[in-house]
Design an enzyme around this catalytic site. Sequence first.
Site, PDB file in Angstrom:
ATOM      1  N   SER A  60      31.306  77.569  63.586  1.00  0.00           N
ATOM      2  CA  SER A  60      32.087  76.113  62.372  1.00  0.00           C
ATOM      3  C   SER A  60      30.472  75.116  63.119  1.00  0.00           C
ATOM      4  CB  SER A  60      32.687  76.014  62.569  1.00  0.00           C
ATOM      5  OG  SER A  60      33.721  77.025  61.802  1.00  0.00           O
TER       6      SER A  60
HETATM    7  N1  SAH Z   1      35.975  79.341  64.171  1.00  0.00           N
HETATM    8  C1  SAH Z   1      34.957  80.632  63.749  1.00  0.00           C
HETATM    9  C2  SAH Z   1      34.449  80.630  62.445  1.00  0.00           C
HETATM   10  C3  SAH Z   1      33.679  81.680  62.118  1.00  0.00           C
HETATM   11  S1  SAH Z   1      33.252  81.365  59.847  1.00  0.00           S
HETATM   12  C4  SAH Z   1      33.501  79.767  65.103  1.00  0.00           C
HETATM   13  O1  SAH Z   1      33.397  78.632  64.899  1.00  0.00           O
HETATM   14  O2  SAH Z   1      32.745  80.640  64.986  1.00  0.00           O
HETATM   15  C5  SAH Z   1      34.808  82.761  59.724  1.00  0.00           C
HETATM   16  C6  SAH Z   1      35.207  84.013  60.354  1.00  0.00           C
HETATM   17  O3  SAH Z   1      36.364  84.708  59.511  1.00  0.00           O
HETATM   18  C7  SAH Z   1      33.938  85.037  59.584  1.00  0.00           C
HETATM   19  O4  SAH Z   1      33.952  85.740  61.138  1.00  0.00           O
HETATM   20  C8  SAH Z   1      34.869  86.096  59.247  1.00  0.00           C
HETATM   21  O5  SAH Z   1      34.316  87.421  59.468  1.00  0.00           O
HETATM   22  C9  SAH Z   1      36.060  85.406  59.155  1.00  0.00           C
HETATM   23  N2  SAH Z   1      36.849  86.621  58.292  1.00  0.00           N
HETATM   24  C10 SAH Z   1      37.084  86.317  56.960  1.00  0.00           C
HETATM   25  N3  SAH Z   1      37.679  86.880  56.490  1.00  0.00           N
HETATM   26  C11 SAH Z   1      38.413  87.897  57.071  1.00  0.00           C
HETATM   27  C12 SAH Z   1      39.639  88.023  57.532  1.00  0.00           C
HETATM   28  N4  SAH Z   1      40.271  88.530  55.640  1.00  0.00           N
HETATM   29  N5  SAH Z   1      40.249  88.685  58.448  1.00  0.00           N
HETATM   30  C13 SAH Z   1      40.197  88.134  59.508  1.00  0.00           C
HETATM   31  N6  SAH Z   1      38.555  87.635  59.520  1.00  0.00           N
HETATM   32  C14 SAH Z   1      38.318  87.140  58.246  1.00  0.00           C
END
Ligand code: SAH
Length: 231
Positions: A60
């Site tokens: 993000s």
């Molecule tokens: N805070 C993270 C954002 C990653 S993007 C950063 O800044 O790096 C969002 C993440 O949510 C992705 O890695 C995706 O795989 C995960 N995600 C999506 N659906 C999910 C679920 N049901 N349970 C756990 N993780 C999930």
Amino acid sequence: MTLAARKIRLLMELRRNGITDTAVLRAIEQVPREAFVPAPFLDQAYENLALPIERGQTLSQPQVVARMTQALAAAGAGKVLEVGTGSGYQTAVLSRLCRRVYSVERYRELVGDAERRFRALKLHNIVPRVGDGWNGWPEQAPFPRIIVTAAAPDVPGALVDQLAEGGVLVVPVGGRSRRQELLRLTKENATVREETLGPVRFVPLVSGVPEEAPKPAGRIQYSGPPGWSLA
Ligand code: SAH
């Protein structure tokens, strides 16, 4: 410009853009974002940009991490549940503010990468796990703070159930085509108060844990979804 100088420039930009919580700014200052950024994007570690990570997901934008952490009132909180570990950057920022961070991610590979970073940075108060965040983390509930870093079509009911009395849940709600809105839910006297905190853009919250084929050696997959640069 050195990384340190770029970091200072970023912190000033965050402050100008409404991040007034000094504990949040300090946590962002303490966490080396360059440790979470894929090698090809290292020089952009302190730009106010979202960056692509493995499995088509995103790290993000610092502005969004700061805004969500501030909205969560994370400083001094005990247990935090994070859904969507991704690179682990938001997790690391939370770990500087709270006693313990439980973080769940559906991609095993991303959890492995994030764990290695936490270990290298000696962030020992993070408990990562592979799982479906739609279900929260019932064994550790209730949580005084819950943060979701992927966009849910609706607020996941399990997360509201696992929120402690007086607790705060920050979650982006909406779809790929539908406008996404950042929501803050506060549980007070067993009722839930909802506030909208403005538009956001996140990759979707997807149910289930994928079967993962081993990654081909030496190949890097950065197939960021459309719009990743905005998340
Ligand atoms: N805070 C993270 C954002 C990653 S993007 C950063 O800044 O790096 C969002 C993440 O949510 C992705 O890695 C995706 O795989 C995960 N995600 C999506 N659906 C999910 C679920 N049901 N349970 C756990 N993780 C999930």
